[in-house]
Design a protein around this motif. Structure first.
Motif, mmCIF file in Angstrom:
data_model
loop_
_atom_site.group_PDB
_atom_site.id
_atom_site.type_symbol
_atom_site.label_atom_id
_atom_site.label_comp_id
_atom_site.label_asym_id
_atom_site.label_seq_id
_atom_site.Cartn_x
_atom_site.Cartn_y
_atom_site.Cartn_z
ATOM 1 N N VAL A 89 -22.448 20.477 -3.592
ATOM 2 C CA VAL A 89 -23.817 20.984 -3.614
ATOM 3 C C VAL A 89 -24.677 20.029 -2.794
ATOM 4 O O VAL A 89 -24.741 18.833 -3.096
ATOM 5 C CB VAL A 89 -24.380 21.072 -5.045
ATOM 6 C CG1 VAL A 89 -25.826 21.576 -5.009
ATOM 7 C CG2 VAL A 89 -23.527 21.993 -5.905
ATOM 8 N N VAL A 90 -25.304 20.542 -1.749
ATOM 9 C CA VAL A 90 -26.239 19.754 -0.953
ATOM 10 C C VAL A 90 -27.645 20.091 -1.442
ATOM 11 O O VAL A 90 -28.102 21.226 -1.303
ATOM 12 C CB VAL A 90 -26.108 20.063 0.548
ATOM 13 C CG1 VAL A 90 -27.091 19.213 1.352
ATOM 14 C CG2 VAL A 90 -24.678 19.814 1.022
ATOM 15 N N ALA A 91 -28.314 19.113 -2.059
ATOM 16 C CA ALA A 91 -29.650 19.321 -2.627
ATOM 17 C C ALA A 91 -30.660 18.510 -1.828
ATOM 18 O O ALA A 91 -30.589 17.279 -1.788
ATOM 19 C CB ALA A 91 -29.674 18.903 -4.094
ATOM 20 N N ALA A 165 -33.043 19.118 -10.508
ATOM 21 C CA ALA A 165 -32.166 19.538 -9.412
ATOM 22 C C ALA A 165 -30.725 19.105 -9.657
ATOM 23 O O ALA A 165 -29.783 19.879 -9.447
ATOM 24 C CB ALA A 165 -32.668 18.969 -8.086
ATOM 25 N N VAL A 166 -30.537 17.865 -10.118
ATOM 26 C CA VAL A 166 -29.182 17.374 -10.375
ATOM 27 C C VAL A 166 -28.569 18.099 -11.568
ATOM 28 O O VAL A 166 -27.379 18.435 -11.562
ATOM 29 C CB VAL A 166 -29.192 15.852 -10.604
ATOM 30 C CG1 VAL A 166 -27.813 15.353 -11.030
ATOM 31 C CG2 VAL A 166 -29.633 15.136 -9.331
ATOM 32 N N SER A 167 -29.366 18.361 -12.593
ATOM 33 C CA SER A 167 -28.867 19.111 -13.742
ATOM 34 C C SER A 167 -28.415 20.503 -13.318
ATOM 35 O O SER A 167 -27.350 20.984 -13.733
ATOM 36 C CB SER A 167 -29.960 19.219 -14.812
ATOM 37 O OG SER A 167 -29.523 20.012 -15.900
ATOM 38 N N ASN A 180 -10.710 21.048 -7.792
ATOM 39 C CA ASN A 180 -11.550 20.541 -6.712
ATOM 40 C C ASN A 180 -12.304 19.298 -7.153
ATOM 41 O O ASN A 180 -12.621 19.133 -8.337
ATOM 42 C CB ASN A 180 -12.589 21.589 -6.292
ATOM 43 C CG ASN A 180 -11.994 22.697 -5.450
ATOM 44 O OD1 ASN A 180 -10.788 22.744 -5.222
ATOM 45 N ND2 ASN A 180 -12.840 23.604 -4.993
ATOM 46 N N ARG A 181 -12.600 18.434 -6.208
ATOM 47 C CA ARG A 181 -13.570 17.383 -6.461
ATOM 48 C C ARG A 181 -14.944 18.032 -6.539
ATOM 49 O O ARG A 181 -15.275 18.902 -5.742
ATOM 50 C CB ARG A 181 -13.558 16.350 -5.335
ATOM 51 C CG ARG A 181 -12.312 15.488 -5.282
ATOM 52 C CD ARG A 181 -12.374 14.549 -4.087
ATOM 53 N NE ARG A 181 -12.240 15.274 -2.827
ATOM 54 C CZ ARG A 181 -12.621 14.805 -1.644
ATOM 55 N NH1 ARG A 181 -13.194 13.622 -1.559
ATOM 56 N NH2 ARG A 181 -12.450 15.517 -0.551
ATOM 57 N N HIS A 182 -15.753 17.610 -7.493
ATOM 58 C CA HIS A 182 -17.102 18.140 -7.658
ATOM 59 C C HIS A 182 -18.095 17.062 -7.235
ATOM 60 O O HIS A 182 -18.054 15.938 -7.749
ATOM 61 C CB HIS A 182 -17.355 18.541 -9.109
ATOM 62 C CG HIS A 182 -16.569 19.737 -9.536
ATOM 63 N ND1 HIS A 182 -16.635 20.263 -10.818
ATOM 64 C CD2 HIS A 182 -15.697 20.532 -8.855
ATOM 65 C CE1 HIS A 182 -15.843 21.316 -10.896
ATOM 66 N NE2 HIS A 182 -15.260 21.493 -9.723
ATOM 67 N N ALA A 183 -18.979 17.404 -6.309
ATOM 68 C CA ALA A 183 -19.895 16.397 -5.780
ATOM 69 C C ALA A 183 -21.258 16.996 -5.491
ATOM 70 O O ALA A 183 -21.388 18.180 -5.177
ATOM 71 C CB ALA A 183 -19.317 15.771 -4.508
ATOM 72 N N VAL A 184 -22.275 16.140 -5.607
ATOM 73 C CA VAL A 184 -23.646 16.486 -5.243
ATOM 74 C C VAL A 184 -24.107 15.497 -4.186
ATOM 75 O O VAL A 184 -23.978 14.280 -4.372
ATOM 76 C CB VAL A 184 -24.597 16.415 -6.459
ATOM 77 C CG1 VAL A 184 -26.034 16.723 -6.038
ATOM 78 C CG2 VAL A 184 -24.146 17.363 -7.561
ATOM 79 N N LEU A 185 -24.621 15.998 -3.077
ATOM 80 C CA LEU A 185 -25.257 15.157 -2.069
ATOM 81 C C LEU A 185 -26.758 15.360 -2.204
ATOM 82 O O LEU A 185 -27.275 16.449 -1.957
ATOM 83 C CB LEU A 185 -24.792 15.526 -0.664
ATOM 84 C CG LEU A 185 -25.540 14.821 0.481
ATOM 85 C CD1 LEU A 185 -25.396 13.307 0.374
ATOM 86 C CD2 LEU A 185 -25.051 15.321 1.829
ATOM 87 N N ASP A 201 -30.707 14.049 -21.989
ATOM 88 C CA ASP A 201 -29.935 15.285 -21.846
ATOM 89 C C ASP A 201 -29.138 15.289 -20.540
ATOM 90 O O ASP A 201 -27.993 15.753 -20.501
ATOM 91 C CB ASP A 201 -30.862 16.502 -21.894
ATOM 92 C CG ASP A 201 -31.469 16.710 -23.272
ATOM 93 O OD1 ASP A 201 -30.839 16.290 -24.265
ATOM 94 O OD2 ASP A 201 -32.573 17.276 -23.355
ATOM 95 N N LEU A 202 -29.741 14.788 -19.465
ATOM 96 C CA LEU A 202 -29.026 14.732 -18.190
ATOM 97 C C LEU A 202 -27.890 13.718 -18.253
ATOM 98 O O LEU A 202 -26.799 13.955 -17.713
ATOM 99 C CB LEU A 202 -29.989 14.373 -17.058
ATOM 100 C CG LEU A 202 -29.369 14.282 -15.659
ATOM 101 C CD1 LEU A 202 -28.664 15.581 -15.277
ATOM 102 C CD2 LEU A 202 -30.437 13.928 -14.621
ATOM 103 N N ILE A 203 -28.114 12.595 -18.914
ATOM 104 C CA ILE A 203 -27.062 11.591 -19.076
ATOM 105 C C ILE A 203 -25.868 12.195 -19.800
ATOM 106 O O ILE A 203 -24.711 12.007 -19.410
ATOM 107 C CB ILE A 203 -27.609 10.369 -19.838
ATOM 108 C CG1 ILE A 203 -28.595 9.595 -18.952
ATOM 109 C CG2 ILE A 203 -26.471 9.449 -20.294
ATOM 110 C CD1 ILE A 203 -29.434 8.588 -19.705
#
Length: 336
Positions: A89-91, A165-167, A180-185, A201-203
């Motif tokens: 995911v590119v955010a 956004a990260v959540s 798959n590897r799961h990643a956020v940029l 909650d995000l933690i």
């Protein structure tokens, strides 16, 4: 470089990266309803090891030492991590002063090309201001990515809800292929302005997933403090660890997210700094050890601290995931 030129360049680069798979592989299905997986059985610990700036290659599983809340754990090493697919995911922040930074992002197309590499991969595009907006669901289709990139421009908004956004990115990754590897940029400001998702909650959400967050961040003004605080009051145990994590996230949201997930964080102030950050990040993404261990039987619910070491290299710089969240119990409100 104009915003229009940057977007066009990004369209060409991403389209080129994904074109090779367009003929051989049908587009991946669009997003499905999200179902939270609340109890991971295996904890993935992506790890890079370097000494004096040079990455150390060829380490074996028995050379690593992992503890969970101070207790030794059996270590498994995936010998062929690069064979895994990638769900990315590119955010990109579109609000506040983001428009002033776009001309510095010329290297982003090359970053995406290096980041996704060969093999199976899929990309989703998200932009965010006061809330995350899914511009393109996961796809391997270059045509869909090309069309979606035209909507990734700036937005008139005075907030940047980074935690939200990260959540959101983590939630849509939960339904992707577990192999798959799961990643956020993440590309945006260092600190959060206006999120509704609570830190605790995000933690917990990230701690239950195996998502890596990488970030290239800028600071929108010199009047915002940049000091790094490494020690916080919180005590021991799951609640104490959670309280310390919340305090750390408040100091620098983006840096905390990357450090705790095992990702990389780079800050920049100009175009050269951004380009250098991309080069270093691309190198690290393809030179890591994928370690793992099973969640211990009877593990206490809550946040657990992970520590990774390589006894043969006591002075090595080790970047690895620092915690995970065990159990289904919602995180306590540590800010009462």
């Amino acid at each position: 470089m104009s915003l229009r030129g940057w977007v066009c360049g990004l369209l060409v680069a991403v389209g080129g990266v994904l074109h090779a798979q367009q003929q051989a592989t049908p587009p991946a299905p669009t997003d499905q309803p999200y179902t939270l997986q609340t109890s991971a059985k295996i904890v993935l610990v992506p790890t890079t090891v370097s000494l004096k700036g040079q990455i150390i290659y060829g380490l074996k599983a028995n050379q690593f030492h992992i503890t969970d809340n101070g207790v030794d754990q059996p270590v498994t090493l995936d010998e062929d991590a690069d064979s895994l697919g990638l769900s990315l995911v590119v955010a990109v922040q579109c609000s506040r002063m983001a428009i002033m930074e776009y001309e510095k992002l010329e290297g982003l197309p090359q970053l995406l090309e290096n980041l996704v590499g060969g093999g199976k991969r899929e990309v989703a595009l998200v932009r965010y201001g006061s809330h995350p907006e899914l511009i393109q669901p996961f796809t391997r289709s270059s045509a869909k990515v090309d069309a979606a990139m035209q909507k990734m421009g700036p937005c008139e908004d005075d907030k940047n809800a980074t935690r939200d956004a990260v959540s959101y990115a983590s939630s849509i990754l939960e339904n992707r292929d577990s192999h798959n590897r799961h990643a956020v940029l993440l590309i945006g400001e260092e600190r959060d302005h206006g999120s509704t998702v609570k830190e605790a909650d995000l933690i917990a959400q990230l701690g239950r997933s195996n998502t890596v967050v990488d970030a290239v961040a800028y600071s929108p003004g010199t009047n915002e403090l940049r000091e790094e605080t490494t020690h916080f009051r919180g005590g021991s145990g799951p609640i104490g660890l959670l309280l310390m994590a919340v305090q750390a996230m408040k100091k620098n949201t983006v840096k905390w997210l990357t450090a705790q997930s095992g990702g990389d964080y780079f800050g920049f102030h100009n175009r050269n700094g951004f380009d250098e950050s991309l080069t270093r990040l691309s190198n690290r993404v393809h030179n890591y050890y994928l370690l793992s261990f099973p969640v211990p039987k009877g593990a206490d619910d809550g946040l657990h601290e992970i520590r990774v070491s390589v006894p043969e290299y006591p002075k090595a710089d080790i970047r690895a995931r620092r915690n995970y969240y065990a159990g289904n119990t919602p995180p306590p409100d540590v800010e009462k």
